[in-house]
Design a protein around this motif. Structure first.
Motif, PDB file in Angstrom:
ATOM      1  N   SER A 161      -2.520  36.194   3.871  1.00 46.94           N
ATOM      2  CA  SER A 161      -1.155  35.993   3.370  1.00 46.94           C
ATOM      3  C   SER A 161      -0.207  35.619   4.500  1.00 46.94           C
ATOM      4  O   SER A 161       0.660  34.763   4.335  1.00 46.94           O
ATOM      5  CB  SER A 161      -0.649  37.256   2.671  1.00 46.94           C
ATOM      6  OG  SER A 161      -1.416  37.519   1.524  1.00 46.94           O
ATOM      7  N   ARG A 162      -0.378  36.236   5.655  1.00 42.66           N
ATOM      8  CA  ARG A 162       0.479  35.946   6.810  1.00 42.66           C
ATOM      9  C   ARG A 162       0.275  34.503   7.281  1.00 42.66           C
ATOM     10  O   ARG A 162       1.243  33.812   7.603  1.00 42.66           O
ATOM     11  CB  ARG A 162       0.185  36.934   7.948  1.00 42.66           C
ATOM     12  CG  ARG A 162       1.007  36.693   9.179  1.00 42.66           C
ATOM     13  CD  ARG A 162       2.483  36.951   8.938  1.00 42.66           C
ATOM     14  NE  ARG A 162       3.223  36.728  10.173  1.00 42.66           N
ATOM     15  CZ  ARG A 162       4.463  36.324  10.217  1.00 42.66           C
ATOM     16  NH1 ARG A 162       5.144  36.146   9.106  1.00 42.66           N
ATOM     17  NH2 ARG A 162       5.061  36.131  11.358  1.00 42.66           N
ATOM     18  N   GLN A 163      -0.966  34.039   7.317  1.00 41.96           N
ATOM     19  CA  GLN A 163      -1.232  32.667   7.740  1.00 41.96           C
ATOM     20  C   GLN A 163      -0.581  31.660   6.785  1.00 41.96           C
ATOM     21  O   GLN A 163       0.032  30.687   7.218  1.00 41.96           O
ATOM     22  CB  GLN A 163      -2.741  32.418   7.835  1.00 41.96           C
ATOM     23  CG  GLN A 163      -3.425  33.200   8.924  1.00 41.96           C
ATOM     24  CD  GLN A 163      -2.807  32.967  10.286  1.00 41.96           C
ATOM     25  OE1 GLN A 163      -2.582  31.831  10.695  1.00 41.96           O
ATOM     26  NE2 GLN A 163      -2.519  34.049  10.993  1.00 41.96           N
ATOM     27  N   ASN A 169       4.766  24.869  15.140  1.00 43.14           N
ATOM     28  CA  ASN A 169       3.658  23.984  14.825  1.00 43.14           C
ATOM     29  C   ASN A 169       2.726  24.657  13.824  1.00 43.14           C
ATOM     30  O   ASN A 169       2.897  25.815  13.496  1.00 43.14           O
ATOM     31  CB  ASN A 169       2.907  23.568  16.097  1.00 43.14           C
ATOM     32  CG  ASN A 169       2.437  24.761  16.897  1.00 43.14           C
ATOM     33  OD1 ASN A 169       2.166  25.813  16.351  1.00 43.14           O
ATOM     34  ND2 ASN A 169       2.348  24.591  18.195  1.00 43.14           N
ATOM     35  N   VAL A 170       1.754  23.919  13.376  1.00 44.20           N
ATOM     36  CA  VAL A 170       0.806  24.402  12.385  1.00 44.20           C
ATOM     37  C   VAL A 170      -0.551  24.544  13.057  1.00 44.20           C
ATOM     38  O   VAL A 170      -0.973  23.656  13.800  1.00 44.20           O
ATOM     39  CB  VAL A 170       0.709  23.407  11.207  1.00 44.20           C
ATOM     40  CG1 VAL A 170      -0.363  23.815  10.238  1.00 44.20           C
ATOM     41  CG2 VAL A 170       2.048  23.286  10.503  1.00 44.20           C
ATOM     42  N   SER A 171      -1.235  25.648  12.786  1.00 43.98           N
ATOM     43  CA  SER A 171      -2.555  25.848  13.366  1.00 43.98           C
ATOM     44  C   SER A 171      -3.651  25.484  12.351  1.00 43.98           C
ATOM     45  O   SER A 171      -3.417  25.463  11.135  1.00 43.98           O
ATOM     46  CB  SER A 171      -2.730  27.304  13.799  1.00 43.98           C
ATOM     47  OG  SER A 171      -2.866  28.138  12.667  1.00 43.98           O
ATOM     48  N   ILE A 172      -4.826  25.240  12.871  1.00 44.52           N
ATOM     49  CA  ILE A 172      -5.988  24.974  12.015  1.00 44.52           C
ATOM     50  C   ILE A 172      -6.248  26.184  11.122  1.00 44.52           C
ATOM     51  O   ILE A 172      -6.581  26.046   9.950  1.00 44.52           O
ATOM     52  CB  ILE A 172      -7.233  24.655  12.870  1.00 44.52           C
ATOM     53  CG1 ILE A 172      -7.036  23.364  13.646  1.00 44.52           C
ATOM     54  CG2 ILE A 172      -8.494  24.618  12.023  1.00 44.52           C
ATOM     55  CD1 ILE A 172      -6.884  22.133  12.783  1.00 44.52           C
ATOM     56  N   ARG A 173      -6.058  27.368  11.675  1.00 48.70           N
ATOM     57  CA  ARG A 173      -6.261  28.597  10.905  1.00 48.70           C
ATOM     58  C   ARG A 173      -5.333  28.633   9.679  1.00 48.70           C
ATOM     59  O   ARG A 173      -5.741  29.023   8.598  1.00 48.70           O
ATOM     60  CB  ARG A 173      -6.016  29.799  11.814  1.00 48.70           C
ATOM     61  CG  ARG A 173      -6.352  31.105  11.180  1.00 48.70           C
ATOM     62  CD  ARG A 173      -6.185  32.228  12.171  1.00 48.70           C
ATOM     63  NE  ARG A 173      -6.693  33.449  11.588  1.00 48.70           N
ATOM     64  CZ  ARG A 173      -6.576  34.625  12.125  1.00 48.70           C
ATOM     65  NH1 ARG A 173      -5.997  34.767  13.297  1.00 48.70           N
ATOM     66  NH2 ARG A 173      -7.046  35.690  11.524  1.00 48.70           N
ATOM     67  N   GLN A 174      -4.076  28.238   9.858  1.00 49.43           N
ATOM     68  CA  GLN A 174      -3.128  28.213   8.745  1.00 49.43           C
ATOM     69  C   GLN A 174      -3.545  27.189   7.695  1.00 49.43           C
ATOM     70  O   GLN A 174      -3.456  27.451   6.497  1.00 49.43           O
ATOM     71  CB  GLN A 174      -1.727  27.904   9.256  1.00 49.43           C
ATOM     72  CG  GLN A 174      -1.143  29.009  10.098  1.00 49.43           C
ATOM     73  CD  GLN A 174       0.073  28.568  10.871  1.00 49.43           C
ATOM     74  OE1 GLN A 174       0.449  27.396  10.884  1.00 49.43           O
ATOM     75  NE2 GLN A 174       0.695  29.521  11.555  1.00 49.43           N
ATOM     76  N   LEU A 175      -4.008  26.019   8.145  1.00 55.25           N
ATOM     77  CA  LEU A 175      -4.450  24.995   7.194  1.00 55.25           C
ATOM     78  C   LEU A 175      -5.689  25.440   6.431  1.00 55.25           C
ATOM     79  O   LEU A 175      -5.789  25.232   5.221  1.00 55.25           O
ATOM     80  CB  LEU A 175      -4.719  23.678   7.925  1.00 55.25           C
ATOM     81  CG  LEU A 175      -3.484  23.003   8.512  1.00 55.25           C
ATOM     82  CD1 LEU A 175      -3.893  21.794   9.339  1.00 55.25           C
ATOM     83  CD2 LEU A 175      -2.515  22.619   7.418  1.00 55.25           C
ATOM     84  N   ARG A 176      -6.628  26.065   7.121  1.00 53.49           N
ATOM     85  CA  ARG A 176      -7.829  26.582   6.439  1.00 53.49           C
ATOM     86  C   ARG A 176      -7.463  27.650   5.426  1.00 53.49           C
ATOM     87  O   ARG A 176      -8.010  27.694   4.333  1.00 53.49           O
ATOM     88  CB  ARG A 176      -8.825  27.127   7.457  1.00 53.49           C
ATOM     89  CG  ARG A 176      -9.534  26.055   8.219  1.00 53.49           C
ATOM     90  CD  ARG A 176     -10.560  26.633   9.164  1.00 53.49           C
ATOM     91  NE  ARG A 176     -11.218  25.564   9.871  1.00 53.49           N
ATOM     92  CZ  ARG A 176     -11.664  25.648  11.104  1.00 53.49           C
ATOM     93  NH1 ARG A 176     -11.531  26.779  11.782  1.00 53.49           N
ATOM     94  NH2 ARG A 176     -12.255  24.619  11.671  1.00 53.49           N
TER      95      ARG A 176
END
Length: 76
Positions: free
Chosen positions: A37-39, A4-11
């Motif tokens: 970069s990891r996100q 899944n995708v996290s809010i942190r990754q989208l930000r």
């Protein structure tokens, strides 16, 4: 592959896409560049698994691809 995708990754993605630079985005989010970069990498893996592409390296910068200009509002 992330499930899944996290809010942190989208930000993280939005910061990089807006600033077109990992270092400027990391500074704006108060993160280290490797953490940012990891996100983005996790998000890109998820999207690649779902056959989508969002960022392309251009010289030393980045640009959005696959309709990324129109998708910014979808991520907010």
């Amino acid at each position: 592959i992330p499930m899944n995708v996290s809010i942190r990754q989208l930000r993280a993605f939005m910061a990089v896409a807006r600033r077109r630079s990992f270092s400027r985005a990391a500074a704006a989010l108060h993160l280290t560049q490797p953490s940012l970069s990891r996100q983005v990498q996790l998000l890109r893996q998820f999207l690649r698994h779902h056959e989508a592409s969002v960022l392309r390296h251009v010289g030393q910068g980045l640009e959005r691809v696959s309709g990324g200009d129109g998708e910014e509002h979808d991520f907010r």
